[in-house]
Scaffold this motif. Structure first.
Motif, mmCIF file in Angstrom:
data_model
loop_
_atom_site.group_PDB
_atom_site.id
_atom_site.type_symbol
_atom_site.label_atom_id
_atom_site.label_comp_id
_atom_site.label_asym_id
_atom_site.label_seq_id
_atom_site.Cartn_x
_atom_site.Cartn_y
_atom_site.Cartn_z
ATOM 1 N N PRO A 82 -51.953 79.166 31.844
ATOM 2 C CA PRO A 82 -51.954 77.897 32.586
ATOM 3 C C PRO A 82 -51.844 76.713 31.630
ATOM 4 C CG PRO A 82 -53.792 79.298 33.273
ATOM 5 C CD PRO A 82 -53.170 79.948 32.091
ATOM 6 N N LEU A 83 -51.103 75.691 32.035
ATOM 7 C CA LEU A 83 -50.905 74.534 31.161
ATOM 8 C C LEU A 83 -52.141 73.638 31.178
ATOM 9 C CD1 LEU A 83 -47.172 73.672 31.862
ATOM 10 C CD2 LEU A 83 -48.164 74.642 29.801
ATOM 11 N N ARG A 84 -53.224 74.196 30.679
ATOM 12 C CA ARG A 84 -54.467 73.425 30.564
ATOM 13 C C ARG A 84 -54.922 73.531 29.113
ATOM 14 N NH1 ARG A 84 -55.801 75.308 35.858
ATOM 15 N NH2 ARG A 84 -54.928 73.755 37.245
ATOM 16 N N ARG A 130 -47.730 84.206 30.455
ATOM 17 C CA ARG A 130 -47.850 82.829 30.949
ATOM 18 C C ARG A 130 -49.309 82.386 30.986
ATOM 19 N NH1 ARG A 130 -44.845 82.241 36.269
ATOM 20 N NH2 ARG A 130 -43.020 82.031 34.914
#
Lengths: 326, 117
Positions: free
Chosen positions: A54-56, A52
């Motif tokens: 981070p959605l950055r 996973r």
């Protein structure tokens, strides 16, 4: 409840949430040991956590670039490993013995790699005019001759006359095979001299292409996992650590760009190589300068080591989520 | 573009975790029970799923740690909604309500199939 249950999780996650996750598991199971399904789910969740990111945008970009870069290195490693399953070309002593047995001594010897990365050995020798001994020498050395052609030709001795002055010569071209090796050679005899060229190339090993592709996939996987682990550590650090880490990441990818690009060219050359062609192909031009490759790789690796250090220090300063002021 | 879509479309467990924390701060087990209650038993979070979600929500600034306690020698960390988390939850609730209203409006001609079945 044992922390060994959390083995699938990244260490950073275990440090942050391990104790309370186990406490929550104990409460859910009423104090009993977790069943097989609960354990399996925990492993799956731990593995998922390792992937996973981070959605950055910067984090996703870094992870993708790491996947591309380590994938390239993995492909190169896979190709090298693939060739280990193939035959070895004769050593320099072996090539020298072969040309000696053909009656021409003191060869110049070269070791090369084909465009696919296969080993290759060359010998070029000059000597006095002799009878052709290649067939006998190859047969005695265990080679199976697959082609042997003798052509009458001429050697020019004076180009200032009209017509040019020449003497008769003999041109012999031969091909042979032995234990996963292919030999090609030719000799020109006349005007009191013999020049001989022999090259031996390993046949394509079965493992080269699959190992190259497998290495790419494995490298990409490792690249993603390492990137996620580093990103996870970096984002726990304070602002100065994060800036330092971003700067070092930029150096890693900038310095590594040319070497990685070159590795992908090698990858493409490997997969598109025509092993059935009449002659082996070598890479003679168009490569990035060796100095640039060495410098780029060295700087990228040093910056990566520095990045790991700063990421580690940054994450140590924030090992667990702390209560926030309301 | 992918990022904004991912933030906009909140998955059901995330929605329920934020809802569970909206009333008051809660620890992990409390959140699991609250989510089970809110969903009438349809969503039962496992600890692995919960803490993966809490890690992500903390990272996104929607949830933060409220306090820590030791109960029977076990760590209990309480989480609470941040103002950003409350705003995201409110926005998602509005979106879901709008969709639900639209669906009910269009189902008017069928009576109430959910009750009928």
């Amino acid at each position: 409840m044992s922390s060994r249950l959390l083995w699938a999780y990244p260490s950073d996650f275990r440090r942050r949430y391990g104790d309370e996750l186990l406490a929550t598991m104990a409460e859910v199971s009423g104090g009993r040991a977790p069943g097989l399904a609960a354990r399996a789910h925990l492993v799956a969740a731990g593995v998922r956590q390792r992937f996973r990111v981070p959605l950055r945008p910067w984090a996703i970009l870094a992870a993708v670039l790491a996947m591309v870069a380590v994938g390239a290195a993995g492909a190169a490693g896979g190709r090298w490993l693939g060739w280990q399953t193939g035959a070895d070309v004769p050593s320099r002593d072996g090539m020298r013995a072969l040309t000696d047995s053909m009656g021409v001594y003191w060869p110049e010897l070269y070791d090369q790699r084909t465009a696919m990365g296969g080993p290759s050995a060359w010998a070029i020798a000059n000597g006095p005019e002799i009878d052709d001994r290649a067939r006998a020498a190859l047969t005695a050395d265990g080679w199976r001759i697959t082609a042997y052609t003798t052509v009458s030709s001429a050697i020019l001795t004076d180009v200032s006359t009209e017509p040019f002055a020449s003497v008769p010569a003999r041109n012999v071209m031969f091909e042979a095979a032995k234990d996963g090796l292919a030999l090609r050679g030719d000799s020109l005899t006349g005007a009191g001299r013999t020049s001989l060229r022999v090259d031996v190339v390993a046949d394509e090993a079965w493992a080269v292409r699959p190992f190259t592709v497998g290495g790419l996939a494995l490298g990409a996987l490792v690249g993603w996992l390492v990137a996620v682990a580093l990103i996870s550590r970096v984002r726990r650090g304070d602002r100065s650590h994060r800036r330092l880490a971003a700067a070092r990441t930029a150096v890693v990818f900038t310095a590594g760009a040319v070497p990685v690009f070159e590795l992908y060219r090698v990858f493409v050359r490997t997969l598109t190589y025509d092993s059935a062609a009449a002659n082996p192909t070598y890479v003679l031009e168009g490569q990035a300068p060796a100095a640039l490759l060495v410098a780029g790789t060295s700087i990228a690796l040093l910056a990566l080591a520095a990045l790991v250090l700063v990421a580690d220090r940054g994450s140590r300063g924030a090992s667990a989520p702390a209560p926030s002021a309301a | 573009m992918t990022v904004s879509v991912a933030f906009r479309l909140m998955r059901e467990p995330t929605f329920l975790i934020l809802t569970a924390l909206a009333a008051e701060p809660s620890h992990g087990y409390g959140v699991i029970r609250a989510v089970e209650g809110l969903s009438e038993g349809e969503v039962v979070l496992r600890p692995g799923t919960l803490y993966g979600a809490l890690d992500r929500l903390t990272d996104e600034g929607l949830v933060e740690v409220d306090r820590e306690e030791q109960v029977d020698g076990r760590l209990r960390r309480y989480y609470r909604l941040t103002s950003g988390g409350a705003a995201a939850l409110a926005k998602e609730a509005t979106r879901l309500r709008r969709h639900a209203d639209a669906a009910e409006l269009r189902l008017g001609g069928f009576g109430n199939p959910a009750v009928a079945s």
